[in-house]
Design an enzyme around this catalytic site. Sequence first.
Site, mmCIF file in Angstrom:
data_model
loop_
_atom_site.group_PDB
_atom_site.id
_atom_site.type_symbol
_atom_site.label_atom_id
_atom_site.label_comp_id
_atom_site.label_asym_id
_atom_site.label_seq_id
_atom_site.Cartn_x
_atom_site.Cartn_y
_atom_site.Cartn_z
ATOM 1 N N TYR A 142 0.820 -1.209 0.000
ATOM 2 C CA TYR A 142 0.000 0.000 0.000
ATOM 3 C C TYR A 142 0.860 1.269 0.000
ATOM 4 O O TYR A 142 0.404 2.338 -0.364
ATOM 5 C CB TYR A 142 -0.950 0.040 1.207
ATOM 6 C CG TYR A 142 -2.051 -1.015 1.187
ATOM 7 C CD1 TYR A 142 -2.176 -1.893 0.126
ATOM 8 C CD2 TYR A 142 -2.961 -1.116 2.229
ATOM 9 C CE1 TYR A 142 -3.161 -2.865 0.106
ATOM 10 C CE2 TYR A 142 -3.966 -2.085 2.217
ATOM 11 C CZ TYR A 142 -4.052 -2.949 1.153
ATOM 12 O OH TYR A 142 -5.043 -3.908 1.133
ATOM 13 N N LYS A 191 3.427 -15.347 2.807
ATOM 14 C CA LYS A 191 3.332 -16.126 1.560
ATOM 15 C C LYS A 191 4.765 -16.460 1.141
ATOM 16 O O LYS A 191 5.240 -16.076 0.063
ATOM 17 C CB LYS A 191 2.592 -15.267 0.509
ATOM 18 C CG LYS A 191 2.252 -15.962 -0.773
ATOM 19 C CD LYS A 191 1.127 -16.965 -0.665
ATOM 20 C CE LYS A 191 0.883 -17.659 -1.986
ATOM 21 N NZ LYS A 191 0.087 -18.885 -1.859
ATOM 22 N N ASP A 223 -3.034 -17.972 2.226
ATOM 23 C CA ASP A 223 -4.204 -18.631 1.615
ATOM 24 C C ASP A 223 -4.777 -19.690 2.557
ATOM 25 O O ASP A 223 -6.000 -19.818 2.709
ATOM 26 C CB ASP A 223 -3.872 -19.209 0.227
ATOM 27 C CG ASP A 223 -2.477 -19.809 0.130
ATOM 28 O OD1 ASP A 223 -1.725 -19.734 1.125
ATOM 29 O OD2 ASP A 223 -2.126 -20.364 -0.930
ATOM 30 N N ASP A 247 -5.290 -6.586 6.017
ATOM 31 C CA ASP A 247 -6.493 -5.867 5.584
ATOM 32 C C ASP A 247 -7.577 -6.875 5.205
ATOM 33 O O ASP A 247 -8.730 -6.804 5.655
ATOM 34 C CB ASP A 247 -6.108 -4.996 4.370
ATOM 35 C CG ASP A 247 -7.206 -4.029 3.967
ATOM 36 O OD1 ASP A 247 -8.204 -3.921 4.709
ATOM 37 O OD2 ASP A 247 -7.063 -3.381 2.920
ATOM 38 N N ASP A 251 -11.051 -8.322 7.639
ATOM 39 C CA ASP A 251 -12.454 -8.194 7.203
ATOM 40 C C ASP A 251 -13.142 -9.557 7.261
ATOM 41 O O ASP A 251 -14.299 -9.674 7.678
ATOM 42 C CB ASP A 251 -12.532 -7.647 5.762
ATOM 43 C CG ASP A 251 -12.627 -6.130 5.746
ATOM 44 O OD1 ASP A 251 -12.290 -5.507 6.776
ATOM 45 O OD2 ASP A 251 -13.021 -5.561 4.709
#
Length: 364
Positions: A142, A191, A223, A247, A251
């Site tokens: 980001y 990852k 994942d 992020d 959620d």
Amino acid sequence: MNKNIAVIRGDGIGPEIVNEALAVLDTVGDIYGHTFNYTDVDMGGCAIDKWGEPLPDEMLEKCKNSDSVLLGAVGGKKWDTVPGHMRPEKGLLKLRAGMGVYSNNRPAKIWPQLADASPLRPSIVEQGIDFIIVRELIGGIYFGEHKTTEVNGEKQANDDMCYSESEIERIGRIGFETARKRGKKLCSVEKSNVLDTSRLWKSVMHRLAEEYPDVELSDMLVDNCAMQIVKNPAQFDVIVTENMFGDILSDEASMITGSIGMIPSSSLGSSTCGLYEPIHGSAPDIAGMDIANPIGTILSAAMMLRFSFDMSAEADAIEKAVYDVLEQGYRTADIMPGDEARCKKVGCHEMGQLIIKSLRGTKQ
Ligand code: NAD
């Protein structure tokens, strides 16, 4: 105590939910003898309309000069087509970076009264959902370079993801310290089968683990973590992860606890001046209708009292008032069960008022 709070109402439902949180803070001040002074700060779409940019420098200064910042939410369709660097969310990124708040702490905890609002099977919910996601907030993709160029006659976009060892180490320490105060289990999510940033992340976490022998460290690919959060959330105590993974996972974690409208968050750096906000966005679809759930913002204010102002008893009182109001069956639309007979639907303002009455010990 006297505390100065910078208040960002923002866009959409932001003003409605923040007003309820401020009324709750005023009640706490009244009961416990504190004075909370509020300074209004424009950020997001409303700041673009008024000042031509999502967070003018003077507004950021107001936040940095406060004891802490309470934020509603920013963004909305009206500003969806403005250039990338002018978007309301850019104000949020500038605020986080400007305040140096590198650690975002999001609890995923199911309220017993809302167990049936979880989309998960009862047999999974019964195992318990009570974990925290510690998300790195001011690094990674980001904050890397974003560019769109033309290559061989077609557009090509690039987003750069970068982490230094020191950036990983400081958020890693928050993860270990948080786990140390809870169930002593830390799951580091990355990852590392694909990304260099993740391989560095993993090696720093394992180096740090030697300093925290009382905390059990595990690694999980992002994942797999996305699957495990819905399959067996009870396995988690504290998850530490980088900005974008955090992020998305937070959620997902909020959804399994019932409603995005219930979850608060805190963001802290190296000082006690923090940024406190509900995890949801500006919900333009319900803005101005007095049906938004203000509890995530009210609980964010409680987190501010606990983590920035050292007012644990006051924070406990707010959390208990929320518990009691839910126990009495009051629900905003987003947490209203299908079986309406058991519960009473209330609006945003009424929910705030009920929490205030409960705080004052008045029987509804
Ligand atoms: P959102 O979180 O605003 O809304 C998602 C869904 O949840 C909507 O159906 C909404 O009505 C509902 N919802 C959210 N908060 C609620 C609450 N308190 N009570 C009841 N229902 C609630 O996400 P979105 O629709 O993807 O984004 C809307 C805008 O918010 C976009 O402009 C986005 O960029 C922005 N956004 C801002 C922040 C922030 O300010 N921190 C975070 C995420 C999204």
